[in-house]
Design an enzyme around this catalytic site. Structure first.
Site, PDB file in Angstrom:
ATOM      1  CB  ALA A 130      -0.938  -0.054   1.144  1.00  0.00           C
ATOM      2  N   PRO A 134      -5.426   8.436  -1.568  1.00  0.00           N
ATOM      3  CG  PRO A 134      -7.373   8.741  -0.347  1.00  0.00           C
ATOM      4  CD  PRO A 134      -6.070   8.138  -0.282  1.00  0.00           C
ATOM      5  CB  ALA A 136       0.207  11.023  -2.768  1.00  0.00           C
ATOM      6  CB  SER A 138       2.211   9.906 -10.312  1.00  0.00           C
ATOM      7  OG  SER A 138       1.255   9.283 -11.131  1.00  0.00           O
ATOM      8  CD  GLU A 248       4.738  -2.686  -8.219  1.00  0.00           C
ATOM      9  OE1 GLU A 248       5.435  -2.440  -7.368  1.00  0.00           O
ATOM     10  OE2 GLU A 248       4.008  -2.189  -8.540  1.00  0.00           O
ATOM     11  NE  ARG A 249       7.474   1.176 -12.091  1.00  0.00           N
ATOM     12  CZ  ARG A 249       7.827   2.099 -11.440  1.00  0.00           C
ATOM     13  NH1 ARG A 249       9.217   2.669 -11.717  1.00  0.00           N
ATOM     14  NH2 ARG A 249       7.231   2.856 -10.494  1.00  0.00           N
TER      15      ARG A 249
HETATM   16  C1  LIG Z   1      -6.577  -1.499 -10.377  1.00  0.00           C
HETATM   17  C2  LIG Z   1      -5.452  -0.672  -9.467  1.00  0.00           C
HETATM   18  C3  LIG Z   1      -4.756  -1.389  -8.797  1.00  0.00           C
HETATM   19  C4  LIG Z   1      -3.802  -0.783  -7.978  1.00  0.00           C
HETATM   20  N1  LIG Z   1      -2.906  -1.352  -7.038  1.00  0.00           N
HETATM   21  C5  LIG Z   1      -2.303  -0.698  -6.270  1.00  0.00           C
HETATM   22  C6  LIG Z   1      -1.533  -1.205  -5.227  1.00  0.00           C
HETATM   23  O1  LIG Z   1      -1.694  -2.501  -5.096  1.00  0.00           O
HETATM   24  N2  LIG Z   1      -0.721  -0.594  -4.279  1.00  0.00           N
HETATM   25  C7  LIG Z   1      -0.525   0.731  -4.496  1.00  0.00           C
HETATM   26  O2  LIG Z   1      -0.053   1.368  -3.583  1.00  0.00           O
HETATM   27  N3  LIG Z   1      -1.224   1.324  -5.877  1.00  0.00           N
HETATM   28  C8  LIG Z   1      -1.888   0.700  -6.452  1.00  0.00           C
HETATM   29  N4  LIG Z   1      -2.679   1.342  -7.571  1.00  0.00           N
HETATM   30  C9  LIG Z   1      -2.496   2.907  -7.714  1.00  0.00           C
HETATM   31  C10 LIG Z   1      -1.547   3.197  -8.719  1.00  0.00           C
HETATM   32  O3  LIG Z   1      -0.478   2.857  -8.992  1.00  0.00           O
HETATM   33  C11 LIG Z   1      -1.928   4.762  -9.172  1.00  0.00           C
HETATM   34  O4  LIG Z   1      -3.215   4.682  -9.561  1.00  0.00           O
HETATM   35  C12 LIG Z   1      -1.085   5.206 -10.091  1.00  0.00           C
HETATM   36  O5  LIG Z   1       0.250   5.362  -9.685  1.00  0.00           O
HETATM   37  C13 LIG Z   1      -1.361   6.644 -10.420  1.00  0.00           C
HETATM   38  O6  LIG Z   1      -1.481   7.418  -9.428  1.00  0.00           O
HETATM   39  P1  LIG Z   1      -2.905   8.225  -9.438  1.00  0.00           P
HETATM   40  O7  LIG Z   1      -4.099   7.335  -9.416  1.00  0.00           O
HETATM   41  O8  LIG Z   1      -3.071   8.991  -8.046  1.00  0.00           O
HETATM   42  O9  LIG Z   1      -2.901   9.294 -10.461  1.00  0.00           O
HETATM   43  P2  LIG Z   1      -1.948  10.742 -10.657  1.00  0.00           P
HETATM   44  O10 LIG Z   1      -0.666  10.534 -10.029  1.00  0.00           O
HETATM   45  O11 LIG Z   1      -3.058  11.743 -10.085  1.00  0.00           O
HETATM   46  O12 LIG Z   1      -1.795  10.955 -12.169  1.00  0.00           O
HETATM   47  C14 LIG Z   1      -3.031  11.465 -12.940  1.00  0.00           C
HETATM   48  C15 LIG Z   1      -2.404  11.586 -14.409  1.00  0.00           C
HETATM   49  O13 LIG Z   1      -1.292  12.554 -14.485  1.00  0.00           O
HETATM   50  C16 LIG Z   1      -0.126  12.045 -14.857  1.00  0.00           C
HETATM   51  N5  LIG Z   1       0.957  12.588 -14.199  1.00  0.00           N
HETATM   52  C17 LIG Z   1       1.356  12.517 -12.799  1.00  0.00           C
HETATM   53  N6  LIG Z   1       2.464  12.842 -12.590  1.00  0.00           N
HETATM   54  C18 LIG Z   1       2.974  13.100 -13.793  1.00  0.00           C
HETATM   55  C19 LIG Z   1       4.352  13.445 -14.336  1.00  0.00           C
HETATM   56  N7  LIG Z   1       5.472  14.079 -13.101  1.00  0.00           N
HETATM   57  N8  LIG Z   1       4.511  13.757 -15.523  1.00  0.00           N
HETATM   58  C20 LIG Z   1       3.660  13.442 -16.212  1.00  0.00           C
HETATM   59  N9  LIG Z   1       2.448  13.052 -15.949  1.00  0.00           N
HETATM   60  C21 LIG Z   1       2.098  12.877 -14.921  1.00  0.00           C
HETATM   61  C22 LIG Z   1      -0.306  10.551 -14.753  1.00  0.00           C
HETATM   62  O14 LIG Z   1       0.506   9.866 -15.612  1.00  0.00           O
HETATM   63  C23 LIG Z   1      -1.922  10.406 -15.148  1.00  0.00           C
HETATM   64  O15 LIG Z   1      -1.981  10.307 -16.336  1.00  0.00           O
HETATM   65  C24 LIG Z   1      -3.673   0.438  -8.208  1.00  0.00           C
HETATM   66  C25 LIG Z   1      -4.540   1.466  -9.044  1.00  0.00           C
HETATM   67  C26 LIG Z   1      -5.514   0.666  -9.842  1.00  0.00           C
HETATM   68  C27 LIG Z   1      -6.341   1.470 -10.602  1.00  0.00           C
END
Ligand SMILES: Cc1cc2nc3c(=O)[nH]c(=O)nc-3n(C[C@H](O)[C@H](O)[C@H](O)COP(=O)(O)OP(=O)(O)OC[C@H]3O[C@@H](n4cnc5c(N)ncnc54)[C@H](O)[C@@H]3O)c2cc1C
Length: 385
Positions: A130, A134, A136, A138, A248-249
């Protein structure tokens, strides 16, 4: 597939692969539709994986593992799950094995390893990680969950969202701020047990795809976590995350490629059967060219991924190359799904068709484990350094 010999897998890997394939055919594929309705795989399936020796095979023998430090076995497991087209299991089980377990193996105290690893190996405990909140995703440095040092224990407060395996999770690697003034250097990692008072879970989310996957919110309200559940050193959490995210990737890339191959394969079968204009859809030149193009790109993906698995096995896979693999293979998966829906015509848009579910399932692969925009940032950082 058009087929090229693969050189990185030997007889032992192939025997293991066959045993995974048999298990998937018997225990996973027949249950996947039910799990999609339930929004999660069954606990029983985790136990069966454990009984068959498919969980955390790399764990040292003293903790009940097989001590197999050969990632090609893990890769074969991921590939066979992906080839079944069962996307939920293809993401959830490897997350436990290859994404969460390494944090315990590399950074947990002896006491925590003894407590959690045997149960993760038997399938009694399901694991999650985790990081995302909500506010944070990226921007991981922006997390707000806190872990306060209270002498002989920490107290964790905050919430996490979108957590894969979250609803079933028994143990969670949680990123929290031990020093909110220090940015990345203020982040530490903890093992939180689902039995700890103050820890609670939301309901599984209604997602666009990956319906057999229990993704949910996690809440922490004054959760007392013993010091022995700190992973590694205080303030080093961000470094550990960056280190482990390469694997992971790669895992996401391998799953993406295998899932894409399964979507391609069902489409080959479909177009050969579907009649149109007195022949089959397979007889149209457009269909042949589309399939030839996909087969070529999948073949390139296979050779590329095999090379990356080999590099990873030699300890030489860096973050930029892992990010490139995640970027390329998840984009390919989405492209394959889109073309294959088109080749199915209207049936490709019907949920009861696997290709429609594959299309919905593929989309998230470009979002989690770091969005593909973030992958490009990481690749560019290496190019321009
Ligand atoms: C089904 C599912 C499973 C998941 N499982 C896990 C899990 O097991 N553990 C966990 O911790 N998380 C998990 N996640 C979370 C996932 O890793 C995040 O949703 C993802 O990292 C993006 O973060 P955010 O949703 O806050 O989007 P945001 O960070 O708000 O991004 C919104 C948009 O802005 C863009 N953006 C953000 N920063 C930049 C930048 N510097 N440059 C260019 N573009 C940018 C992003 O690419 C995206 O298009 C999961 C998500 C989903 C949907």
């Amino acid at each position: 597939m058009i087929g090229l010999p693969r050189s990185i897998y030997n007889e032992d890997h192939e025997m293991f692969r066959q045993s995974v394939r048999d298990f998937v055919a018997k225990e996973i594929t027949p249950n996947n539709a039910t799990w999609e309705k339930d929004k999660m795989v069954s606990r029983e399936s985790w136990k069966k994986l454990g009984e068959n020796g498919f969980l955390v095979i790399q764990a040292p023998e003293e903790f009940g593992g097989l001590g197999i430090n050969d990632f090609r076995f893990n890769a074969a497991f991921i590939e066979e799950l992906g080839l079944s087209g069962c996307s939920g299991p293809a993401i959830g089980y490897p997350l436990h094995n290859d994404i969460v377990a390494p944090y315990l193996i590399h950074y947990a105290t002896e006491a925590a390893k003894k407590k959690y690893l045997p149960k993760m190996i038997s399938g009694d405990y399901i694991a999650a990680v985790a990081m995302t909140e909500p506010g944070a995703g990226s921007d991981l440095q922006g997390i707000r969950a806190t872990a306060e040092d209270q002498g002989d224990h920490y107290v964790i407060n905050g919430s996490k969202t979108f957590i894969t395996n979250g609803y079933l999770a028994d143990v969670v690697v949680v990123a929290a701020k031990t020093d909110p003034t220090k940015g990345a250097k203020g982040i530490s990692l903890f093992l939180v047990d689902s039995t700890m008072p103050g820890f609670s879970k939301g309901k599984p989310f209604e997602k666009v795809g990956l319906h057999a996957q229990d993704t949910c919110e996690l809440f922490f309200e004054d959760v007392k976590v013993p010091k022995e559940n700190l992973l590694g050193k205080v303030g080093e959490g961000f470094v550990y995350l960056m280190t482990e995210l390469a694997q992971e990737r790669l895992v996401v890339a391998l799953a993406a490629l295998a899932l894409a191959e399964s979507t391609y394969q069902i489409t080959v079968e479909y177009v050969k059967e579907r009649p149109a204009f007195g022949k089959t859809v397979a007889d149209f030149q457009n269909t042949k060219y589309q399939l030839a193009q996909l087969a070529t790109e999948l073949q390139m993906g296979r050779v590329y991924c095999d090379k990356l698995v080999e590099l990873h096995q030699e300890g030489q896979l860096d973050g930029a190359n892992a990010s490139a693999a995640k970027l390329a293979m998840t984009e390919l998966q989405c492209k394959v799904a889109d073309v294959c829906v088109q080749l199915h015509g209207g049936y490709g848009y019907m949920w009861e068709y696997q290709v429609a579910r594959a299309y919905a399932d593929a989309r998230v692969q470009r979002i989690y484990a770091g969005t593909n925009e973030i992958m490009k940032e990481l690749i560019a950082r290496k190019i321009l350094k």
